[in-house]
Design a protein around this motif. Structure first.
Motif, PDB file in Angstrom:
ATOM      1  N   CYS A 261      -1.893   0.261  -4.969  1.00 44.04           N
ATOM      2  CA  CYS A 261      -1.831  -0.666  -3.844  1.00 44.04           C
ATOM      3  C   CYS A 261      -3.051  -0.355  -2.974  1.00 44.04           C
ATOM      4  O   CYS A 261      -3.389   0.811  -2.777  1.00 44.04           O
ATOM      5  N   ARG A 262      -3.694  -1.377  -2.499  1.00 47.35           N
ATOM      6  CA  ARG A 262      -4.938  -1.172  -1.750  1.00 47.35           C
ATOM      7  C   ARG A 262      -4.731  -0.274  -0.531  1.00 47.35           C
ATOM      8  O   ARG A 262      -5.536   0.610  -0.269  1.00 47.35           O
ATOM      9  N   TYR A 263      -3.655  -0.490   0.226  1.00 50.45           N
ATOM     10  CA  TYR A 263      -3.426   0.347   1.405  1.00 50.45           C
ATOM     11  C   TYR A 263      -3.336   1.816   1.016  1.00 50.45           C
ATOM     12  O   TYR A 263      -3.969   2.675   1.622  1.00 50.45           O
TER      13      TYR A 263
ATOM     14  N   ASP B 148      -7.100   5.718  -8.385  1.00 52.78           N
ATOM     15  CA  ASP B 148      -6.533   4.415  -8.040  1.00 52.78           C
ATOM     16  C   ASP B 148      -6.039   3.706  -9.290  1.00 52.78           C
ATOM     17  O   ASP B 148      -6.664   3.789 -10.351  1.00 52.78           O
TER      18      ASP B 148
ATOM     19  N   ALA C 100      -5.286  -1.629  -7.423  1.00 48.90           N
ATOM     20  CA  ALA C 100      -5.511  -1.110  -6.062  1.00 48.90           C
ATOM     21  C   ALA C 100      -6.373  -2.013  -5.206  1.00 48.90           C
ATOM     22  O   ALA C 100      -6.259  -1.991  -3.989  1.00 48.90           O
ATOM     23  N   ASN C 101      -7.217  -2.816  -5.803  1.00 48.30           N
ATOM     24  CA  ASN C 101      -8.063  -3.692  -5.014  1.00 48.30           C
ATOM     25  C   ASN C 101      -7.504  -5.094  -4.860  1.00 48.30           C
ATOM     26  O   ASN C 101      -8.077  -5.913  -4.166  1.00 48.30           O
ATOM     27  N   SER C 102      -6.379  -5.375  -5.501  1.00 46.68           N
ATOM     28  CA  SER C 102      -5.837  -6.732  -5.405  1.00 46.68           C
ATOM     29  C   SER C 102      -4.595  -6.814  -4.529  1.00 46.68           C
ATOM     30  O   SER C 102      -4.176  -7.894  -4.172  1.00 46.68           O
ATOM     31  N   CYS C 103      -4.020  -5.688  -4.169  1.00 47.58           N
ATOM     32  CA  CYS C 103      -2.825  -5.681  -3.335  1.00 47.58           C
ATOM     33  C   CYS C 103      -3.221  -6.027  -1.901  1.00 47.58           C
ATOM     34  O   CYS C 103      -4.148  -5.443  -1.355  1.00 47.58           O
TER      35      CYS C 103
END
Length: 102
Positions: A72-74, A93, A97-100
């Motif tokens: 998850c990005r956060y 990651d 991770a970059n799409s959440c």
């Protein structure tokens, strides 16, 4: 603030309304918790609730001698920002991770 635990979730609830949540999947025979979603209601943002929820997942991982994959990005940003705090449980990651959305 009381964080509630349920299988695959930690959440913060007030007056029967869920105001923050984090979800995770158990992978690799329980050795990895893939943190795949965080959300905090806009009215509660800025109070470190999301970080406390992520910390709950990390504490669970520590108790199981497992790792946490920030999918998850956060969570991915949090792990990079506070790398020393999460170094003992952090994995690379996850693929999402970059799409959440945060």
């Amino acid at each position: 603030m009381a964080i509630v635990s349920a299988p695959g979730w930690f959440y913060y609830e007030e007056n029967n309304k869920r105001l923050g949540e984090v979800s995770y999947l158990i992978e690799e025979k329980g050795q990895v918790l893939a943190l795949n979603h965080t959300y905090v209601d806009p009215s509660m943002r800025g109070q470190n609730i999301a970080q406390q929820l992520v910390d709950a997942v990390c504490d669970l991982a520590r108790s199981k001698d497992a790792k946490v994959k920030p999918d998850c990005r956060y969570a991915a940003v949090l792990f990079r920002r506070f790398d020393e705090k999460y170094a003992d449980v952090a994995m690379e990651d996850g693929p999402n991770a970059n799409s959440c959305s945060i």
